[in-house]
Motif scaffolding. Structure first.
Motif, PDB file in Angstrom:
ATOM      1  N   CYS A 184      95.783  25.779  92.114  1.00 29.89           N
ATOM      2  CA  CYS A 184      96.158  26.632  93.804  1.00 29.89           C
ATOM      3  C   CYS A 184      94.364  27.010  94.689  1.00 29.89           C
ATOM      4  O   CYS A 184      94.986  27.469  95.566  1.00 29.89           O
ATOM      5  CB  CYS A 184      96.799  28.120  93.423  1.00 29.89           C
ATOM      6  N   PHE A 185      93.026  25.869  94.303  1.00 31.63           N
ATOM      7  CA  PHE A 185      92.393  26.612  94.803  1.00 31.63           C
ATOM      8  C   PHE A 185      91.152  25.482  94.160  1.00 31.63           C
ATOM      9  O   PHE A 185      91.103  24.723  93.092  1.00 31.63           O
ATOM     10  CB  PHE A 185      91.700  28.317  94.310  1.00 31.63           C
ATOM     11  N   CYS A 196      95.712  28.498  98.115  1.00 32.19           N
ATOM     12  CA  CYS A 196      96.945  29.417  98.330  1.00 32.19           C
ATOM     13  C   CYS A 196      96.990  30.759  98.653  1.00 32.19           C
ATOM     14  O   CYS A 196      97.139  30.692  97.305  1.00 32.19           O
ATOM     15  CB  CYS A 196      98.268  28.577  97.543  1.00 32.19           C
ATOM     16  N   LYS A 197      96.046  31.357  99.322  1.00 30.94           N
ATOM     17  CA  LYS A 197      96.084  32.296  99.628  1.00 30.94           C
ATOM     18  C   LYS A 197      96.722  33.454  98.667  1.00 30.94           C
ATOM     19  O   LYS A 197      96.723  34.787  98.102  1.00 30.94           O
ATOM     20  CB  LYS A 197      95.760  33.028 100.490  1.00 30.94           C
ATOM     21  N   SER A 198      98.834  33.723  99.110  1.00 29.18           N
ATOM     22  CA  SER A 198      98.930  34.090  98.595  1.00 29.18           C
ATOM     23  C   SER A 198      99.020  34.319  96.698  1.00 29.18           C
ATOM     24  O   SER A 198      99.560  34.943  96.296  1.00 29.18           O
ATOM     25  CB  SER A 198     100.950  34.068  99.120  1.00 29.18           C
ATOM     26  N   ALA A 199      98.816  33.370  96.272  1.00 34.99           N
ATOM     27  CA  ALA A 199      98.736  33.239  95.495  1.00 34.99           C
ATOM     28  C   ALA A 199      97.444  33.317  93.884  1.00 34.99           C
ATOM     29  O   ALA A 199      97.769  33.375  92.921  1.00 34.99           O
ATOM     30  CB  ALA A 199      98.978  31.353  94.996  1.00 34.99           C
ATOM     31  N   LEU A 200      96.154  33.631  94.766  1.00 35.53           N
ATOM     32  CA  LEU A 200      95.632  34.468  94.097  1.00 35.53           C
ATOM     33  C   LEU A 200      94.996  35.334  95.011  1.00 35.53           C
ATOM     34  O   LEU A 200      95.133  36.719  95.754  1.00 35.53           O
ATOM     35  CB  LEU A 200      93.926  33.472  95.299  1.00 35.53           C
ATOM     36  N   PRO A 201      94.207  36.262  93.290  1.00 28.65           N
ATOM     37  CA  PRO A 201      94.530  38.290  93.319  1.00 28.65           C
ATOM     38  C   PRO A 201      93.520  38.430  94.443  1.00 28.65           C
ATOM     39  O   PRO A 201      91.980  37.955  94.919  1.00 28.65           O
ATOM     40  CB  PRO A 201      93.753  38.057  92.166  1.00 28.65           C
ATOM     41  N   ASP A 202      93.346  40.076  95.500  1.00 30.92           N
ATOM     42  CA  ASP A 202      92.402  40.007  96.074  1.00 30.92           C
ATOM     43  C   ASP A 202      90.912  40.231  95.308  1.00 30.92           C
ATOM     44  O   ASP A 202      90.778  39.835  97.150  1.00 30.92           O
ATOM     45  CB  ASP A 202      92.986  41.380  96.628  1.00 30.92           C
ATOM     46  N   LEU A 208      85.377  35.853  97.441  1.00 26.77           N
ATOM     47  CA  LEU A 208      85.353  33.788  98.540  1.00 26.77           C
ATOM     48  C   LEU A 208      84.776  34.688  99.663  1.00 26.77           C
ATOM     49  O   LEU A 208      83.841  33.492 100.461  1.00 26.77           O
ATOM     50  CB  LEU A 208      86.527  33.845  98.537  1.00 26.77           C
ATOM     51  N   GLU A 209      85.158  35.904 100.581  1.00 28.44           N
ATOM     52  CA  GLU A 209      84.843  36.861 101.407  1.00 28.44           C
ATOM     53  C   GLU A 209      83.021  37.055 101.443  1.00 28.44           C
ATOM     54  O   GLU A 209      82.948  36.761 102.129  1.00 28.44           O
ATOM     55  CB  GLU A 209      85.714  37.749 101.880  1.00 28.44           C
ATOM     56  N   GLU A 210      83.111  37.521 100.287  1.00 29.75           N
ATOM     57  CA  GLU A 210      81.760  37.831 100.226  1.00 29.75           C
ATOM     58  C   GLU A 210      81.127  36.830 100.229  1.00 29.75           C
ATOM     59  O   GLU A 210      79.766  36.192 101.063  1.00 29.75           O
ATOM     60  CB  GLU A 210      81.050  38.726  99.448  1.00 29.75           C
ATOM     61  N   LYS A 211      81.142  35.698  99.661  1.00 36.26           N
ATOM     62  CA  LYS A 211      80.126  34.688  99.703  1.00 36.26           C
ATOM     63  C   LYS A 211      80.098  33.172 100.630  1.00 36.26           C
ATOM     64  O   LYS A 211      79.742  32.162 100.792  1.00 36.26           O
ATOM     65  CB  LYS A 211      80.616  33.828  98.155  1.00 36.26           C
ATOM     66  N   ASP A 217      93.954  27.956 104.392  1.00 33.65           N
ATOM     67  CA  ASP A 217      95.192  28.107 103.741  1.00 33.65           C
ATOM     68  C   ASP A 217      96.124  27.414 103.389  1.00 33.65           C
ATOM     69  O   ASP A 217      96.759  26.577 104.703  1.00 33.65           O
ATOM     70  CB  ASP A 217      95.903  29.742 104.126  1.00 33.65           C
ATOM     71  N   ILE A 218      97.411  27.321 102.568  1.00 34.09           N
ATOM     72  CA  ILE A 218      98.246  26.691 102.183  1.00 34.09           C
ATOM     73  C   ILE A 218      99.473  27.128 101.262  1.00 34.09           C
ATOM     74  O   ILE A 218      99.197  28.263 100.914  1.00 34.09           O
ATOM     75  CB  ILE A 218      98.182  25.386 101.445  1.00 34.09           C
ATOM     76  N   PRO A 219     100.775  26.977 101.977  1.00 35.10           N
ATOM     77  CA  PRO A 219     102.048  27.979 101.062  1.00 35.10           C
ATOM     78  C   PRO A 219     101.808  27.509 100.202  1.00 35.10           C
ATOM     79  O   PRO A 219     101.466  26.800  99.293  1.00 35.10           O
ATOM     80  CB  PRO A 219     103.439  27.294 102.298  1.00 35.10           C
TER      81      PRO A 219
END
Length: 283
Positions: A184-185, A196-202, A208-211, A217-219
């Motif tokens: 999923c990543f 798969c952003k929906s499968a990953l914890p916030d 990842l955003e900070e880095k 994204d995939i479903p």
């Protein structure tokens, strides 16, 4: 310069360890294989072997040395070389399989790594850890999935044994159906990942955003079709599936060269090119 083995997820891949699927069999140990078993769909081994040879050819044509295991008849999932452990700069981490069907792989791969001169710098013995859950986010930050085959006990063991090398380890908890983090990543370039952003914890998405990662994204259904399970070669090159058309187009739009392979038969067992590849040298 000190000798090192694998320094990150996206440097130039120079050497890998693979195992031919000569004795591969569908085993009911993940949702993908279970689906094919329910449909009474066995594996065409000749097709699996051809697909694996195509993977070897793709590596060699891109300057990657391929080392092969001698497949063993009783090790039906040995083709998924990624899972016995993980390689870091200083050597390798020996994992611990959760599923009994895979226990024998540990000794086989341990013997091979000794033959190759790669030192074991950590060993998981109390918890469970498989290499499909392991990622370098950068040279010193490791993300380890806590999903179906890796647990917090193992992460504690790994942290205790390699903390002296300066690594920061981040556990990533996901739903068990995702099997491994690499399903999923997947990091495909220094700051680009398929996820798969929906499968990953916030909290992981925030990291990842900070880095400053750009995420393709995939479903959720794409996870089970191996749309994340790619293999970065470094220097803006990646191995993907020919069937992974939408992701491949987005990767090409990012300036990444995509080497497309047909691996449909092997995929029935629940693993793609990343699952089949244990990196031995990445500079």
């Amino acid at each position: 310069m000190n000798k090192f083995f694998v320094k990150n997820s996206t440097g130039i891949l120079k050497k890998v360890l693979l195992c031919s699927p000569d004795y591969m069999k569908l085993q009911p140990i993940n949702v993908i294989a279970e689906k094919w078993i329910k449909e009474n769909n066995g594996l065409n081994i000749e097709k699996c072997i051809k697909e694996h040879k195509d993977l070897i050819k793709a590596y060699e044509e891109n300057g990657v040395e391929v080392v092969l295991m001698e497949p063993e008849e009783n090790l039906t999932n040995e083709v998924f070389a990624r899972d016995f452990g993980a390689c870091i700069r200083e050597g390798y981490i020996l994992g611990n399989f959760k599923k009994p069907i895979r226990y024998g792989e540990t000794e086989a791969y341990k013997k091979k790594m000794k033959e190759l001169g790669v030192p074991c710098v950590a060993k998981v013995s109390k918890g469970y850890f498989e290499g499909g859950d392991f990622w370098f986010l950068d040279d010193n930050t490791l993300a380890i999935g806590v999903i179906a085959r890796t647990d917090e006990t193992a992460i504690g063991e790994i942290r205790d044994q390699i903390g002296k090398f300066g690594y920061n380890i981040i556990p990533i908890k996901c739903a068990e159906e995702n099997l491994h983090l690499d399903m999923c990543f997947n990091i495909v370039d220094e700051k680009i990942a398929v996820a798969c952003k929906s499968a990953l914890p916030d909290h992981f998405l925030r990291i990842l955003e900070e880095k400053e990662f750009e995420l393709i994204d995939i479903p959720q259904e794409g996870v089970f079709e191996h749309h994340c399970n790619l293999q970065a070669l470094g220097n803006r090159r990646v191995i993907s599936l020919k069937s992974n058309t939408k992701v491949n187009k987005k990767l090409k739009d990012c300036g990444i060269k995509v080497i497309e392979l047909e691996l449909e038969e092997i995929l029935k067992s629940g693993g793609g090119p990343h699952c089949m590849t244990f990196p031995l040298k990445r500079i």
